[in-house]
Every structure is written in C-alpha cells, then in structure tokens.
Motif scaffolding. Sequence first.
Motif, PDB file in Angstrom:
ATOM      1  N   PRO A 171      27.737 -17.804  30.521  1.00  0.00           N
ATOM      2  CA  PRO A 171      28.420 -18.148  28.880  1.00  0.00           C
ATOM      3  C   PRO A 171      29.610 -18.933  29.122  1.00  0.00           C
ATOM      4  O   PRO A 171      30.386 -18.752  29.986  1.00  0.00           O
ATOM      5  N   GLY A 172      29.666 -20.064  28.254  1.00  0.00           N
ATOM      6  CA  GLY A 172      30.914 -20.890  28.327  1.00  0.00           C
ATOM      7  C   GLY A 172      30.869 -21.903  29.526  1.00  0.00           C
ATOM      8  O   GLY A 172      31.952 -22.608  29.437  1.00  0.00           O
ATOM      9  N   ARG A 173      29.992 -22.020  30.387  1.00  0.00           N
ATOM     10  CA  ARG A 173      29.941 -23.016  31.260  1.00  0.00           C
ATOM     11  C   ARG A 173      28.753 -23.614  31.331  1.00  0.00           C
ATOM     12  O   ARG A 173      27.712 -23.320  31.353  1.00  0.00           O
ATOM     13  N   ASN A 174      29.098 -25.147  31.278  1.00  0.00           N
ATOM     14  CA  ASN A 174      27.880 -26.006  31.117  1.00  0.00           C
ATOM     15  C   ASN A 174      27.450 -26.470  32.517  1.00  0.00           C
ATOM     16  O   ASN A 174      28.558 -27.049  33.281  1.00  0.00           O
ATOM     17  N   LEU A 175      26.388 -26.745  32.817  1.00  0.00           N
ATOM     18  CA  LEU A 175      26.032 -27.239  34.237  1.00  0.00           C
ATOM     19  C   LEU A 175      25.692 -28.772  33.905  1.00  0.00           C
ATOM     20  O   LEU A 175      25.615 -29.226  33.100  1.00  0.00           O
ATOM     21  N   LEU A 185      16.840 -18.860  30.643  1.00  0.00           N
ATOM     22  CA  LEU A 185      17.737 -18.538  29.444  1.00  0.00           C
ATOM     23  C   LEU A 185      19.342 -18.219  30.521  1.00  0.00           C
ATOM     24  O   LEU A 185      20.314 -18.359  29.767  1.00  0.00           O
ATOM     25  N   ASN A 186      19.051 -17.462  31.520  1.00  0.00           N
ATOM     26  CA  ASN A 186      20.197 -17.272  32.497  1.00  0.00           C
ATOM     27  C   ASN A 186      20.769 -18.298  33.316  1.00  0.00           C
ATOM     28  O   ASN A 186      21.492 -17.973  34.253  1.00  0.00           O
ATOM     29  N   SER A 187      20.260 -19.420  33.374  1.00  0.00           N
ATOM     30  CA  SER A 187      20.408 -20.510  34.223  1.00  0.00           C
ATOM     31  C   SER A 187      21.941 -21.031  34.186  1.00  0.00           C
ATOM     32  O   SER A 187      22.389 -21.770  35.233  1.00  0.00           O
TER      33      SER A 187
END
Length: 103
Positions: A99-103, A94-96
Amino acid sequence: MTDSNSNRQYDHIRLALFVDTSLLSSVVLKQIRTLKSDLNISDEQVMIYNIRDDIESTIKYSVIACPTLIRLDLDPPRRLIGELRNRDLVVAFLNSAPPGRNL
C-alpha cells in the motif's frame, strides 16, 4: 475468510475488469464477486466493463483480450489477462505492491 485488520490491506486497490459475453467471462465475474466479498473489496473499487458496451474505455485502457483485470492504483497500471479463474494468481496480483507504493 480473513479478519478485518488484514482486509485493510486492500483499501487502496482500484481495479477495472473487462469482460465480454463469453462463458469464461461469466465464470470470472462470479469468481471476482466472491473474491471481493472474501477480501472486503467494495463495489466502488472495481469498475466492470463489457467491451461490447463500452468501446471508449476498452480503447482507453488498451484492452486486447477478455477477461482482463487492470490495477489502476499502480503507476503504470498492471494487467492480468486471461486466467482469472485461478484465485491464488489473482490474490498474488492484488498483493503485487505494498500500500502507498507504486511499482
């Protein structure tokens, strides 16, 4: 349990959980409910699918094993398959991404 300020970090999370009728899936469902409560993740943020009842979604998300947890808020979506009983592993999943940033 965490305080309300730290719970905001999960507001952006969108999840799909795929289960079947196995004992493992039953255990995972219980643990996911506890985790949602502890992290203040709403029911609207987690869609739960039984692969036997929802073949279309199972195919759409390319689910090949149960249980499978999919992070839908990331592009491309990330999957955690099988070992969802390990709370630390699920929280790390969940913390991977911030917020607001896609990998």
